[in-house]
Scaffold this motif. Sequence first.
Motif, short mmCIF file in Angstrom:
data_model
loop_
_atom_site.label_atom_id
_atom_site.label_comp_id
_atom_site.label_asym_id
_atom_site.label_seq_id
_atom_site.Cartn_x
_atom_site.Cartn_y
_atom_site.Cartn_z
N THR A 1 -3.52 -1.14 -2.06
CA THR A 1 -3.79 -2.57 -2.18
C THR A 1 -3.76 -3.02 -3.63
O THR A 1 -3.17 -4.05 -3.97
N GLY B 1 -0.31 -3.03 -4.78
CA GLY B 1 0.38 -4.14 -4.13
C GLY B 1 0.12 -5.45 -4.84
O GLY B 1 1.03 -6.24 -5.08
N VAL C 1 2.84 1.82 -4.57
CA VAL C 1 2.47 1.40 -3.21
C VAL C 1 3.15 2.31 -2.19
O VAL C 1 2.52 2.81 -1.25
#
Lengths: 211, 334
Positions: free
Chosen positions: A14, A17, A36
């Motif tokens: 996350t 990301g 990621v």
Amino acid sequence: MSDLACTWLGLMATIFGLGTVLLRSPVHSALSLVMVVFHVAGLFVLMGAGFLAALQVIVYAGAIIVLFLFTMMLLNLEQHDNEPHMHRYQKWLGFPLGGALLIEATWIALAQANPSETLLGKYSPERLSELGGTAFGIADAMFTSYLLPFEVAGVLLLAASVAALSLARKPDEDIMKAMPDMVSDAAGSMTQPSVQESKLNQSPTERGDNH
Amino acid sequence: MVDGWDIVILAIKGLVVLALLALAPMIFVLAERKILGRIQARVGPNRVGPRGYLQTFADAMKLGAKEDLIPPGGDKLIFWLAPLFMAVPAATSLSVLPIGPEVEIGRTIGLWVTDLNVGVLLILAMGSLAAYGPVMSGWSSNSKYAHFGALRSSAQVISYEISLGLAVLAVLMYAGSFSLVDIVNSQKQMWHIVPQILGFFIFAASAVAETNRPPFDLPEAETEIVAGYHVEYSGMRWAMFFLAEYANMFVASMLVTILYLGGWNGWTIPGLEGIMGVMWTLLKAFFFIFVYFWLRAVLPRLRYDQLMGFCWKILLPAGVLNLFLVAILRTIWS
């Protein structure tokens, strides 16, 4: 142990990301995307799908994002070129659409008593081990129920690469039209020997003994 | 099931891999310089230690003492990360390579760190990550030579990966497994090189190109672009590129041995299968490392269009042909 690893991988995926979206430099964004991909591959390994993890790294990290980086380096995108060039509606549509996706995913996950089992469909862990692993499971799905979409996708990709080649070849032909001599040279169809050719055809005595 | 001894054994295996990563390049560099010297009718390093055997240790100490320069104007973070992106995949690949059969020392121990059921794919994945080191270092160095080296390297690695993958695919069809241990065990009767001699040559050529070694060392062609992508590196950071290159050579040689030459299969003394197995594996792998040095000594560097043409016009069609032939053979013989 596996819960801890899952939390860590999900958290890092996350964070990277967010980095992919928010970082200013396009190269940094691409490298965040690589991270990621790694962490999602790690999640696949935790779920016992080593084959998927390896494919994820080979295809996304090893081929696609390398090509992103290659293009960025070739075009030499500078860091100061970070003015937002987004479409006028992108900013306003992005949040509702992303939010809708999040709500849908959460809804599906919460609506099921045992979400992982439902989402797996006919490929439950027992069925997979019966087939002989994730690789066999993917092959089973790809070459039986999804054979037609798979082959159509293959033809589509072939058409795309042929199109890319023909687009890339265009300038060559223009140059050839502009310079008819080069065309005859490249095609190897010599109506009359060019200057270099006639020099090569001379006998050693004609060329002189200056070597 | 997991007890204290399992953890101890795993830790020892991990340490062996780390030691291999650090020490093997030192030995290979010395061997390379000595062999190159012999082929080119000169002596090679002969000053440090007896007959020059300590030369690489002296070099390593020199590299450790050198200043760590970071070029101005580049991207410092990526410049710092690039050597790691070279060395970590190389070390990861080493961990799935089996160097011998299972042996009995109080308990059954396989002479590999881990026998993944996707071992081959892991090595291919790590090989495909090899493009990142050059790309990151070339981009972050803020130097046109490094930039050119990075561009050449990424195009080369992406292209040759395809022919490498096609050759490996044919082996997988024969062995019916992604696990390297299973692949070696499937060669007890006949080594894969016999039905797949074409695939063997495709794999060997692609492996030399994947490791950026001569005659495919365009990314670091010293006569054209000084040293390519690592031109701005110095000291230990440069040493990591060096370490990764030699570790990758070792991985490629081991892979040729495991995929085509039967791994540890060979003539053995009963009771000493373990030692003989390790000996056979290393002997075969070292022969391929010798071939790397040999190629460097005798072949001139290719031109860039020749390099690309060789991959797309010769190796790729040959790889498809090989796959086709192997599929037919497999159907007939089984």
